[in-house]
Write a protein that holds these residues in place. Sequence first.
Motif, PDB file in Angstrom:
ATOM      1  N   ILE A 165       5.953  21.196 -12.504  1.00 23.28           N
ATOM      2  CA  ILE A 165       7.102  21.712 -11.754  1.00 23.28           C
ATOM      3  C   ILE A 165       7.698  22.919 -12.470  1.00 23.28           C
ATOM      4  O   ILE A 165       7.993  23.949 -11.858  1.00 23.28           O
ATOM      5  CB  ILE A 165       8.162  20.608 -11.564  1.00 23.28           C
ATOM      6  CG1 ILE A 165       7.629  19.516 -10.612  1.00 23.28           C
ATOM      7  CG2 ILE A 165       9.465  21.191 -11.014  1.00 23.28           C
ATOM      8  CD1 ILE A 165       8.533  18.307 -10.501  1.00 23.28           C
ATOM      9  N   LEU A 166       7.871  22.798 -13.790  1.00 24.26           N
ATOM     10  CA  LEU A 166       8.490  23.883 -14.544  1.00 24.26           C
ATOM     11  C   LEU A 166       7.594  25.109 -14.647  1.00 24.26           C
ATOM     12  O   LEU A 166       8.076  26.203 -14.940  1.00 24.26           O
ATOM     13  CB  LEU A 166       8.867  23.389 -15.943  1.00 24.26           C
ATOM     14  CG  LEU A 166      10.091  22.468 -16.010  1.00 24.26           C
ATOM     15  CD1 LEU A 166      10.368  22.072 -17.442  1.00 24.26           C
ATOM     16  CD2 LEU A 166      11.311  23.150 -15.413  1.00 24.26           C
ATOM     17  N   GLU A 167       6.304  24.943 -14.406  1.00 16.68           N
ATOM     18  CA  GLU A 167       5.405  26.101 -14.395  1.00 16.68           C
ATOM     19  C   GLU A 167       5.661  27.002 -13.194  1.00 16.68           C
ATOM     20  O   GLU A 167       5.279  28.177 -13.204  1.00 16.68           O
ATOM     21  CB  GLU A 167       3.943  25.627 -14.384  1.00 16.68           C
ATOM     22  CG  GLU A 167       3.478  25.014 -15.708  1.00 16.68           C
ATOM     23  CD  GLU A 167       2.097  24.389 -15.596  1.00 16.68           C
ATOM     24  OE1 GLU A 167       1.515  24.451 -14.480  1.00 16.68           O
ATOM     25  OE2 GLU A 167       1.617  23.850 -16.595  1.00 16.68           O
ATOM     26  N   LYS A 168       6.281  26.456 -12.168  1.00 17.01           N
ATOM     27  CA  LYS A 168       6.555  27.217 -10.961  1.00 17.01           C
ATOM     28  C   LYS A 168       7.824  28.059 -11.144  1.00 17.01           C
ATOM     29  O   LYS A 168       8.871  27.544 -11.516  1.00 17.01           O
ATOM     30  CB  LYS A 168       6.739  26.274  -9.766  1.00 17.01           C
ATOM     31  CG  LYS A 168       5.519  25.395  -9.476  1.00 17.01           C
ATOM     32  CD  LYS A 168       4.365  26.241  -8.974  1.00 17.01           C
ATOM     33  CE  LYS A 168       3.169  25.390  -8.604  1.00 17.01           C
ATOM     34  NZ  LYS A 168       2.023  26.204  -8.122  1.00 17.01           N
ATOM     35  N   LYS A 169       7.703  29.367 -10.861  1.00 15.49           N
ATOM     36  CA  LYS A 169       8.855  30.253 -11.024  1.00 15.49           C
ATOM     37  C   LYS A 169       9.956  29.962 -10.012  1.00 15.49           C
ATOM     38  O   LYS A 169      11.116  30.348 -10.235  1.00 15.49           O
ATOM     39  CB  LYS A 169       8.401  31.709 -10.904  1.00 15.49           C
ATOM     40  CG  LYS A 169       7.489  32.160 -12.043  1.00 15.49           C
ATOM     41  CD  LYS A 169       7.130  33.623 -11.897  1.00 15.49           C
ATOM     42  CE  LYS A 169       6.243  34.088 -13.055  1.00 15.49           C
ATOM     43  NZ  LYS A 169       5.880  35.530 -12.941  1.00 15.49           N
TER      44      LYS A 169
ATOM     45  N   VAL B 215       8.774  26.704  -2.080  1.00 20.05           N
ATOM     46  CA  VAL B 215      10.171  26.403  -1.767  1.00 20.05           C
ATOM     47  C   VAL B 215      11.002  26.637  -3.020  1.00 20.05           C
ATOM     48  O   VAL B 215      10.618  26.203  -4.113  1.00 20.05           O
ATOM     49  CB  VAL B 215      10.320  24.942  -1.305  1.00 20.05           C
ATOM     50  CG1 VAL B 215      11.792  24.596  -1.087  1.00 20.05           C
ATOM     51  CG2 VAL B 215       9.519  24.699  -0.036  1.00 20.05           C
ATOM     52  N   LYS B 216      12.115  27.333  -2.892  1.00 21.75           N
ATOM     53  CA  LYS B 216      13.008  27.499  -4.034  1.00 21.75           C
ATOM     54  C   LYS B 216      13.742  26.189  -4.248  1.00 21.75           C
ATOM     55  O   LYS B 216      14.546  25.764  -3.409  1.00 21.75           O
ATOM     56  CB  LYS B 216      14.003  28.632  -3.794  1.00 21.75           C
ATOM     57  CG  LYS B 216      14.880  28.911  -5.013  1.00 21.75           C
ATOM     58  CD  LYS B 216      15.792  30.095  -4.786  1.00 21.75           C
ATOM     59  CE  LYS B 216      16.636  30.358  -6.031  1.00 21.75           C
ATOM     60  NZ  LYS B 216      17.576  31.505  -5.825  1.00 21.75           N
TER      61      LYS B 216
ATOM     62  N   ILE C 163      10.181  10.807  -6.549  1.00 26.66           N
ATOM     63  CA  ILE C 163      10.879  12.083  -6.683  1.00 26.66           C
ATOM     64  C   ILE C 163      10.007  13.153  -7.355  1.00 26.66           C
ATOM     65  O   ILE C 163       9.931  14.285  -6.872  1.00 26.66           O
ATOM     66  CB  ILE C 163      12.198  11.902  -7.457  1.00 26.66           C
ATOM     67  CG1 ILE C 163      13.192  11.100  -6.620  1.00 26.66           C
ATOM     68  CG2 ILE C 163      12.809  13.254  -7.834  1.00 26.66           C
ATOM     69  CD1 ILE C 163      14.433  10.677  -7.374  1.00 26.66           C
ATOM     70  N   PRO C 164       9.334  12.851  -8.475  1.00 31.73           N
ATOM     71  CA  PRO C 164       8.528  13.893  -9.133  1.00 31.73           C
ATOM     72  C   PRO C 164       7.445  14.484  -8.225  1.00 31.73           C
ATOM     73  O   PRO C 164       7.303  15.711  -8.122  1.00 31.73           O
ATOM     74  CB  PRO C 164       7.926  13.157 -10.338  1.00 31.73           C
ATOM     75  CG  PRO C 164       8.894  12.056 -10.620  1.00 31.73           C
ATOM     76  CD  PRO C 164       9.376  11.607  -9.278  1.00 31.73           C
ATOM     77  N   SER C 165       6.652  13.637  -7.569  1.00 33.30           N
ATOM     78  CA  SER C 165       5.574  14.144  -6.724  1.00 33.30           C
ATOM     79  C   SER C 165       6.116  14.895  -5.514  1.00 33.30           C
ATOM     80  O   SER C 165       5.567  15.927  -5.111  1.00 33.30           O
ATOM     81  CB  SER C 165       4.659  13.000  -6.277  1.00 33.30           C
ATOM     82  OG  SER C 165       5.384  12.018  -5.553  1.00 33.30           O
ATOM     83  N   PHE C 166       7.208  14.402  -4.935  1.00 35.18           N
ATOM     84  CA  PHE C 166       7.835  15.085  -3.800  1.00 35.18           C
ATOM     85  C   PHE C 166       8.326  16.467  -4.219  1.00 35.18           C
ATOM     86  O   PHE C 166       8.115  17.461  -3.514  1.00 35.18           O
ATOM     87  CB  PHE C 166       8.992  14.244  -3.271  1.00 35.18           C
ATOM     88  CG  PHE C 166       9.756  14.878  -2.138  1.00 35.18           C
ATOM     89  CD1 PHE C 166       9.176  15.035  -0.898  1.00 35.18           C
ATOM     90  CD2 PHE C 166      11.068  15.305  -2.323  1.00 35.18           C
ATOM     91  CE1 PHE C 166       9.888  15.617   0.156  1.00 35.18           C
ATOM     92  CE2 PHE C 166      11.781  15.877  -1.288  1.00 35.18           C
ATOM     93  CZ  PHE C 166      11.186  16.033  -0.043  1.00 35.18           C
TER      94      PHE C 166
ATOM     95  N   GLU D  74       5.348  18.884  -4.748  1.00 35.75           N
ATOM     96  CA  GLU D  74       4.774  19.350  -3.482  1.00 35.75           C
ATOM     97  C   GLU D  74       5.626  20.460  -2.878  1.00 35.75           C
ATOM     98  O   GLU D  74       5.105  21.438  -2.349  1.00 35.75           O
ATOM     99  CB  GLU D  74       4.640  18.183  -2.500  1.00 35.75           C
ATOM    100  CG  GLU D  74       3.524  17.214  -2.842  1.00 35.75           C
ATOM    101  CD  GLU D  74       2.170  17.915  -2.934  1.00 35.75           C
ATOM    102  OE1 GLU D  74       1.821  18.671  -2.013  1.00 35.75           O
ATOM    103  OE2 GLU D  74       1.480  17.720  -3.954  1.00 35.75           O
ATOM    104  N   LEU D  75       6.935  20.316  -2.963  1.00 37.90           N
ATOM    105  CA  LEU D  75       7.816  21.371  -2.469  1.00 37.90           C
ATOM    106  C   LEU D  75       7.645  22.651  -3.271  1.00 37.90           C
ATOM    107  O   LEU D  75       7.574  23.748  -2.704  1.00 37.90           O
ATOM    108  CB  LEU D  75       9.274  20.906  -2.539  1.00 37.90           C
ATOM    109  CG  LEU D  75       9.689  19.772  -1.595  1.00 37.90           C
ATOM    110  CD1 LEU D  75      11.122  19.345  -1.894  1.00 37.90           C
ATOM    111  CD2 LEU D  75       9.567  20.195  -0.143  1.00 37.90           C
TER     112      LEU D  75
END
Length: 276
Positions: free
Chosen positions: A190-194, A165-166, A153-156, A159-160
């Motif tokens: 992941i959390l670095e992504k807005k 992808v929102k 789940i984390p890597s998937f 990648e999104l």
Amino acid sequence: MKLQLVNLLLFSEKRKNLLLLLAEKPRSLDEILDLLYIPRVSLLPHIKKLKEDGLILQNGDMYSLSIMGSILIRKVRPLLDAASVFEDNDYYWSYRKLDSIPFHLLKSIGDLKGSQLLEPGLTHAFDLFPELIDHFTGSSKIMLLFSFFHPLIPSFSLELAKKNVKIQLIFSRDSFARFSGDFLRTGEKILEKKNASVFVHTGLPLEIPALIAVSDSALLLGFFNKKGKFEGQYLLNIEPRALSWGRDLFEYYREKSEKVCSINSPGTDPDIQEFL
């Protein structure tokens, strides 16, 4: 009022299917026969009965619902759709914990009509569901709720998020503890992504479904069995009203979850920090 009209609607598969067909639009007799796959001699007595009781109208070779027929079909359709949902996968639904579905969505469970029951084979036992990859990698917006933990789940999710992808992720407390412990660096990325948001449901894991996954084109649902185990079976539906139902279910649980500001750091919401 006697139950004559209710019996007329519910106790004949041919009459029920005819009325549902005419609820879409008026049709000719030949079109009705082709779509219902029944012989003329078998259908004509039912048409005669429905005309006599004022549920359908005839204009030449065209048939349509009367106002009374339209009202009754509109009222009975949710019941028929709900029955279809349970009948299509009766064994599955009989052993699921359905108390994780709020009552207002249980009332509209007929929106899941047409769901396909899937169970990954042994060769995919340790993979993410193939349908999750197939229907979600090209989506612009994704909602994912997991109350069990899968190591991919984390890597998937990352990648999104990298593909802009929102994505919204909801974890149960137990699955988030695993996520923030064994996959801390991936979680931080992941959390670095807005375009990515992470939430933790603060209730017990068994109070929520095992899986809710909604993309632009598909809904995947997984529920615990009555013993509290997730058996790896899940439902796939690609119909628009099922997607809307799935989004409403996800939003219901998102509103009952705490947003994660940063993983296992002072910025994390206090309620989440308590159980880390």
